[in-house]
Design a protein around this motif. Sequence first.
Motif, PDB file in Angstrom:
ATOM      1  N   ASN A 394     -60.383 -15.667   0.178  1.00 43.76           N
ATOM      2  CA  ASN A 394     -60.353 -15.884  -1.270  1.00 43.76           C
ATOM      3  C   ASN A 394     -58.971 -16.349  -1.734  1.00 43.76           C
ATOM      4  O   ASN A 394     -58.854 -17.256  -2.560  1.00 43.76           O
ATOM      5  CB  ASN A 394     -60.751 -14.601  -2.002  1.00 43.76           C
ATOM      6  CG  ASN A 394     -60.790 -14.788  -3.502  1.00 43.76           C
ATOM      7  OD1 ASN A 394     -61.494 -15.645  -4.016  1.00 43.76           O
ATOM      8  ND2 ASN A 394     -60.022 -13.986  -4.221  1.00 43.76           N
ATOM      9  N   VAL A 395     -57.915 -15.727  -1.198  1.00 41.66           N
ATOM     10  CA  VAL A 395     -56.550 -16.145  -1.529  1.00 41.66           C
ATOM     11  C   VAL A 395     -56.335 -17.594  -1.109  1.00 41.66           C
ATOM     12  O   VAL A 395     -55.808 -18.414  -1.874  1.00 41.66           O
ATOM     13  CB  VAL A 395     -55.521 -15.226  -0.836  1.00 41.66           C
ATOM     14  CG1 VAL A 395     -54.109 -15.806  -0.948  1.00 41.66           C
ATOM     15  CG2 VAL A 395     -55.565 -13.834  -1.450  1.00 41.66           C
ATOM     16  N   TRP A 396     -56.751 -17.912   0.103  1.00 44.39           N
ATOM     17  CA  TRP A 396     -56.593 -19.280   0.623  1.00 44.39           C
ATOM     18  C   TRP A 396     -57.340 -20.297  -0.243  1.00 44.39           C
ATOM     19  O   TRP A 396     -56.775 -21.336  -0.626  1.00 44.39           O
ATOM     20  CB  TRP A 396     -57.095 -19.319   2.073  1.00 44.39           C
ATOM     21  CG  TRP A 396     -57.436 -20.668   2.592  1.00 44.39           C
ATOM     22  CD1 TRP A 396     -56.587 -21.728   2.770  1.00 44.39           C
ATOM     23  CD2 TRP A 396     -58.737 -21.122   2.997  1.00 44.39           C
ATOM     24  NE1 TRP A 396     -57.274 -22.810   3.266  1.00 44.39           N
ATOM     25  CE2 TRP A 396     -58.593 -22.458   3.419  1.00 44.39           C
ATOM     26  CE3 TRP A 396     -59.984 -20.527   3.062  1.00 44.39           C
ATOM     27  CZ2 TRP A 396     -59.674 -23.212   3.897  1.00 44.39           C
ATOM     28  CZ3 TRP A 396     -61.054 -21.263   3.536  1.00 44.39           C
ATOM     29  CH2 TRP A 396     -60.896 -22.593   3.934  1.00 44.39           C
ATOM     30  N   LEU A 397     -58.592 -20.016  -0.573  1.00 42.03           N
ATOM     31  CA  LEU A 397     -59.379 -20.967  -1.358  1.00 42.03           C
ATOM     32  C   LEU A 397     -58.804 -21.148  -2.763  1.00 42.03           C
ATOM     33  O   LEU A 397     -58.766 -22.269  -3.292  1.00 42.03           O
ATOM     34  CB  LEU A 397     -60.834 -20.506  -1.442  1.00 42.03           C
ATOM     35  CG  LEU A 397     -61.657 -20.696  -0.167  1.00 42.03           C
ATOM     36  CD1 LEU A 397     -62.977 -19.955  -0.260  1.00 42.03           C
ATOM     37  CD2 LEU A 397     -61.890 -22.183   0.113  1.00 42.03           C
ATOM     38  N   LYS A 398     -58.358 -20.069  -3.381  1.00 38.60           N
ATOM     39  CA  LYS A 398     -57.802 -20.195  -4.731  1.00 38.60           C
ATOM     40  C   LYS A 398     -56.474 -20.943  -4.718  1.00 38.60           C
ATOM     41  O   LYS A 398     -56.194 -21.770  -5.602  1.00 38.60           O
ATOM     42  CB  LYS A 398     -57.655 -18.819  -5.370  1.00 38.60           C
ATOM     43  CG  LYS A 398     -58.990 -18.266  -5.902  1.00 38.60           C
ATOM     44  CD  LYS A 398     -58.823 -16.989  -6.661  1.00 38.60           C
ATOM     45  CE  LYS A 398     -60.103 -16.642  -7.425  1.00 38.60           C
ATOM     46  NZ  LYS A 398     -61.305 -16.548  -6.604  1.00 38.60           N
ATOM     47  N   PRO A 826     -56.839 -15.762 -12.033  1.00 41.36           N
ATOM     48  CA  PRO A 826     -56.683 -15.363 -10.630  1.00 41.36           C
ATOM     49  C   PRO A 826     -55.661 -16.189  -9.839  1.00 41.36           C
ATOM     50  O   PRO A 826     -54.821 -15.621  -9.144  1.00 41.36           O
ATOM     51  CB  PRO A 826     -58.097 -15.518 -10.068  1.00 41.36           C
ATOM     52  CG  PRO A 826     -58.971 -15.188 -11.220  1.00 41.36           C
ATOM     53  CD  PRO A 826     -58.274 -15.797 -12.414  1.00 41.36           C
ATOM     54  N   ARG A 827     -55.754 -17.508  -9.929  1.00 41.66           N
ATOM     55  CA  ARG A 827     -54.797 -18.319  -9.166  1.00 41.66           C
ATOM     56  C   ARG A 827     -53.372 -18.105  -9.661  1.00 41.66           C
ATOM     57  O   ARG A 827     -52.424 -18.037  -8.873  1.00 41.66           O
ATOM     58  CB  ARG A 827     -55.159 -19.803  -9.243  1.00 41.66           C
ATOM     59  CG  ARG A 827     -54.332 -20.654  -8.282  1.00 41.66           C
ATOM     60  CD  ARG A 827     -54.668 -22.129  -8.357  1.00 41.66           C
ATOM     61  NE  ARG A 827     -54.188 -22.739  -9.582  1.00 41.66           N
ATOM     62  CZ  ARG A 827     -54.972 -23.305 -10.490  1.00 41.66           C
ATOM     63  NH1 ARG A 827     -56.283 -23.299 -10.339  1.00 41.66           N
ATOM     64  NH2 ARG A 827     -54.463 -23.854 -11.581  1.00 41.66           N
ATOM     65  N   GLU A 828     -53.213 -17.934 -10.965  1.00 42.61           N
ATOM     66  CA  GLU A 828     -51.886 -17.675 -11.522  1.00 42.61           C
ATOM     67  C   GLU A 828     -51.340 -16.333 -11.038  1.00 42.61           C
ATOM     68  O   GLU A 828     -50.145 -16.212 -10.741  1.00 42.61           O
ATOM     69  CB  GLU A 828     -51.958 -17.679 -13.055  1.00 42.61           C
ATOM     70  CG  GLU A 828     -52.331 -19.024 -13.656  1.00 42.61           C
ATOM     71  CD  GLU A 828     -52.600 -18.939 -15.154  1.00 42.61           C
ATOM     72  OE1 GLU A 828     -52.546 -19.977 -15.821  1.00 42.61           O
ATOM     73  OE2 GLU A 828     -52.861 -17.813 -15.648  1.00 42.61           O
TER      74      GLU A 828
END
Length: 839
Positions: A394-398, A826-828
Amino acid sequence: MKIALICGGPSPERGISLNSARSVMDHLSSNKIEIIPFYLDLHRRPYKISTAQLYSNTPSDFDFKLSQTATPLNQAAFIRELKKTSIVFPAIHGTYGEDGGLQRFLERHNIPYIGSNATACANIFDKFRAHKIIHDLGFFTMPTLLLKIFHNDHSKLLTHFFKKHHLKRVIVKPASGGSSIGVFSVENIKNALEKTALIFSKRLDTRVVVEPFAKGQEFTVIILQNNFGLTVALVPTEIETDYTNHQIFDYRKKYLPTRQVTYHCPPRFDNATMQKIQVQAEQIFTATGLRDFARFDGWVLPNGEIWFSDLNPISGMEQNSFLFQQAARVGLTHSETLNYVLRRACRRYGLELPRYHSESRLNQNDKNKNRRPVAVLFGGATSERQVSVMSGTNVWLKLRRSEECQPTPYLLTQKNEARPRTVARAKAKDSGAWVWKVPYPLALYHTAEEIAQNCAEFKQHEARLSTLTREVRLRLGLPEKIDNPAFFAPTKMTLRNFIRRFPFVFNALHGGTGENGTLQGQLTNAHVKFNGSEKKISALCMDKWATKEAIKKLKIPGVHTIPGAIVVISNPRRRGEKSLSQSTNGQRSLLRRRDDKLSEASLGMTVERLWKKLRRELGAHTLIAKPRADGCSSGVVHLHSSEELRHYVELLQSQAACVPPNTFKDQNAAIDLPTQKTSEILLEKTVETDKLRVVGNRLKYSRVSGWIEITVGVVEQKKKLHAFNPSVTVAERSVLSVEEKFQGGTGINITPPPASIVSPHAVERAKKLVTAVATELNIQGYARLDAFMHVKTGDVMIIEINTLPALTPSTVLYQQALAEKTPIFPRELLEELIFNKGY
């Protein structure tokens, strides 16, 4: 372009709908495409909701307060809002979303939408009707029986069905439903009648389908339409699971990473069988009038026949769903897959789609060349490794959509890696650790084992997969070669070499050496920056007992800990005998009383004596048992008797993989256990909390003790720790399960706590206390504190501190960040976790 995204709905799959909508928001929105979310409640009443609400764990998080947090719309207003957009993306699964109801509404009002029309949806979503249609088209089908509610012929029909087809086991399921909800495997007529009655009593459906329990190899295949309207089946996925005890591919196996199921894409079928699946899937898709995309589930039977058992007009779209897994196998990213489907629908309505640049072109832009490299490390070999996979991917995709960071996924594997038996042994180095650089398609598998296996076998399958990919890409109208740097051959390296390669490592490991300070120390020594706390505090917080003692020493007014004791599981003296000793440090035989004094306790006391003594010393009726250094609800059990304690010890000593369902009182789901033998457990007094439930669209609260369970994220901002608004955690049982914590669509987290239950003053005091604890312990970067909060005073009773909290798609940290006065998306938030470490 504005796209209306509709999710929710009346079916039990509404939580999965929220997952799908979240993925669409993450991967389809851009500076040229604006996603406007709408939500239908249980009664199909429409609301215009905020983007923030899409990141809730489940609709129950906000259903009860929709009238205050969303914009309710009558039908006329809903139609006006939809017509302000270019096209609708239906993301409702199950009833109303896939049975043609929503599509009929959109057609009636001439609103363009993605996906199949109302007639096609109605025909294939109804399992009995779909069975008849594909049978009449000449495809192979299994015998099927339909039972209707309020009819009194069920026993007669079932008796005839069993006898006519010589059946020993059947599947009983709702005629209209998905996600394996309400699906049962039964072995006789009596059980079939019971499960049929259960489905009707719960109003899952008014019609039930009964069919033989299939034997063979299970598969699922995604079908897309290309720009010319031609149907293209992607490379199918074989679903390998254990059918020894007649299990089914159920809800938990579908949506939560588990070793109980393994996916093979490409499948292990020969090419002729796979081609037969693809051709028949394409023929059924075309003959039934489906459009844009769909997913078909089926079986390759022992005699070679292909049986399509379930046809889904709207495939699930959670981040590692079959749609994205199979699309990635032919070189499409999440964004490219959704844009492909959108482009086909827009062409049908004559809509002009904003020009889309493939990700390979975007990566060549000067702007993207300056992105800072970030290695995202996940996996490991602890009992928490699957949650780590969820967090890491999830971290990688975002971060892939970040203009500042260029992430690459890496999987940590280690043959003998596991959490040490005691915290004191946690300092062993990871000399045997290996790290895989993982290509895009392989990072979407559900488990660490699957990813590692596919990396190791990549060369073995490369030639076959290359041919299959080339054929599908040709039919999709895509270039023959995949021109995207995220698609590469996996490479393997030592952990030491991995550490030397990157200026920043995003540590998404959970438990073991990834969280106990070992990796943090290695990164610090190599002058590599990383997220989260440094070595010392990581080691402290990994040890639940040491954390409890450290918090006591702070002596912060209003901050409490839960009475408990460490129990050392010693080796049995003779067969059948279990020996336990009480200890605070693994060496001295001591038991900490509630008044913080120490009392002597005999070594090797029996389980019965220990149980009585602990209940008396801790003032407890029941106890919570957990491994001393484990997290993510791994091995956490509510014990009600000495016999349950004995059984718990036996499971740990035998190194069982999990606690089977219904082993302990009120334990309905399996509980994963540590991967290596555990020698120390923490037994704590069960804290009785107020009763909080969400029933339908209503929040029900009963005062019991004044304590409620909360979880609070703290994040470092401008070099100071800041506590987010707490989330009230509502567990179905006395202990939060892994599903309730991390599986989207399950569990309830109410953010912030309702003012009708907790006063704003109490919430603010709790935030200050949590911040004080985190600051005094020298937490760095971010953390999550689980605690009990008193609804009147705001006092907190700390349960544990997670220095590397989960960052799965539906993690509570995202909800809390979005609930800030200035919402942090989330990405921020992920970028902030990186930048606040000086990178």
